[in-house]
Design a protein around this motif. Structure first.
Motif, PDB file in Angstrom:
ATOM      1  N   VAL A   1      75.174   8.346  48.194  1.00 44.93           N
ATOM      2  CA  VAL A   1      74.854   6.858  48.266  1.00 44.93           C
ATOM      3  C   VAL A   1      73.423   6.544  48.078  1.00 44.93           C
ATOM      4  O   VAL A   1      72.483   7.609  48.901  1.00 44.93           O
ATOM      5  N   TYR A   2      72.724   5.537  47.820  1.00 42.84           N
ATOM      6  CA  TYR A   2      71.494   5.471  47.635  1.00 42.84           C
ATOM      7  C   TYR A   2      71.290   4.088  48.611  1.00 42.84           C
ATOM      8  O   TYR A   2      72.032   3.178  48.813  1.00 42.84           O
ATOM      9  N   PRO A   3      69.961   4.274  49.186  1.00 39.89           N
ATOM     10  CA  PRO A   3      69.414   3.056  50.255  1.00 39.89           C
ATOM     11  C   PRO A   3      69.388   1.717  49.418  1.00 39.89           C
ATOM     12  O   PRO A   3      69.521   0.720  50.419  1.00 39.89           O
ATOM     13  N   ASN A   4      69.014   1.795  48.220  1.00 37.74           N
ATOM     14  CA  ASN A   4      68.675   0.449  47.527  1.00 37.74           C
ATOM     15  C   ASN A   4      68.889   0.641  45.965  1.00 37.74           C
ATOM     16  O   ASN A   4      68.774   1.909  45.566  1.00 37.74           O
ATOM     17  N   LEU A   5      68.843  -0.453  45.239  1.00 37.78           N
ATOM     18  CA  LEU A   5      68.783  -0.124  43.986  1.00 37.78           C
ATOM     19  C   LEU A   5      67.437   0.660  43.278  1.00 37.78           C
ATOM     20  O   LEU A   5      67.771   1.412  42.232  1.00 37.78           O
ATOM     21  N   SER A   6      66.467   0.540  43.878  1.00 45.75           N
ATOM     22  CA  SER A   6      65.252   1.112  43.337  1.00 45.75           C
ATOM     23  C   SER A   6      65.458   2.689  43.393  1.00 45.75           C
ATOM     24  O   SER A   6      64.699   3.412  42.647  1.00 45.75           O
ATOM     25  N   ALA A   7      65.882   3.170  44.340  1.00 50.05           N
ATOM     26  CA  ALA A   7      66.336   4.606  44.514  1.00 50.05           C
ATOM     27  C   ALA A   7      67.219   5.263  43.509  1.00 50.05           C
ATOM     28  O   ALA A   7      67.097   6.543  43.468  1.00 50.05           O
ATOM     29  N   ILE A   8      67.868   4.437  42.680  1.00 51.45           N
ATOM     30  CA  ILE A   8      68.678   5.100  41.637  1.00 51.45           C
ATOM     31  C   ILE A   8      67.896   5.473  40.463  1.00 51.45           C
ATOM     32  O   ILE A   8      67.236   4.449  39.899  1.00 51.45           O
ATOM     33  N   ALA A   9      67.930   6.624  40.129  1.00 49.60           N
ATOM     34  CA  ALA A   9      67.243   7.424  38.902  1.00 49.60           C
ATOM     35  C   ALA A   9      67.763   6.845  37.750  1.00 49.60           C
ATOM     36  O   ALA A   9      66.949   6.863  36.565  1.00 49.60           O
TER      37      ALA A   9
END
Length: 132
Positions: free
Chosen positions: A58-66
């Motif tokens: 799980v990612y905390p927000n969209l920006s954290a998705i690589a």
């Protein structure tokens, strides 16, 4: 020339973020995530308070998705939806689907002004994928 309807256009991608994903199987944030996964899509759960949902990081927000994300399904309260839509636009994501209950007139206006494809006020992803 055939033009795809908005739902078909949204589902043309392979990678989708589910903002508002939940580890509670009774909540729509979990049901939407599972619908993507069962349909063979890459679904990335986004939730600032979880580490893993249904075996997915799980990612905390969209920006954290690589990796590049084709579309975003949003299952959040309307006040959060507006922030999510702004973040998606800033990241260049061109397809957003506000699931029922996540709709916000401000978020819809922001997306329209940015030229982003926005699905809202219609069927949820669960219905769309069940009809395929």
């Amino acid at each position: 020339m055939t033009t795809l309807d908005p739902i078909d256009q949204f589902l043309q991608g392979n990678v989708f973020a589910v903002v508002g994903a939940s580890d509670n199987r009774q909540k729509y944030g979990n049901k939407v995530l599972m619908a993507y996964l069962k349909s063979g899509y890459r679904a990335i759960p986004v939730n600032p308070t979880a580490d893993e949902i249904e075996g997915q990081v799980v990612y905390p927000n969209l920006s954290a998705i690589a990796e590049p994300v084709h579309g975003v399904s949003v299952i959040t309260p309307p006040s959060v939806t507006e922030k999510v839509v702004r973040e998606a636009i800033d990241l260049g994501i061109q397809h957003i689907w506000l699931q029922p209950g996540a709709e916000s007139e401000t978020a819809i206006r922001i997306a329209q002004e940015a030229g982003v494809e926005m699905l809202h006020s219609g069927p949820c992803l669960l219905v769309a994928l069940a009809l395929r």
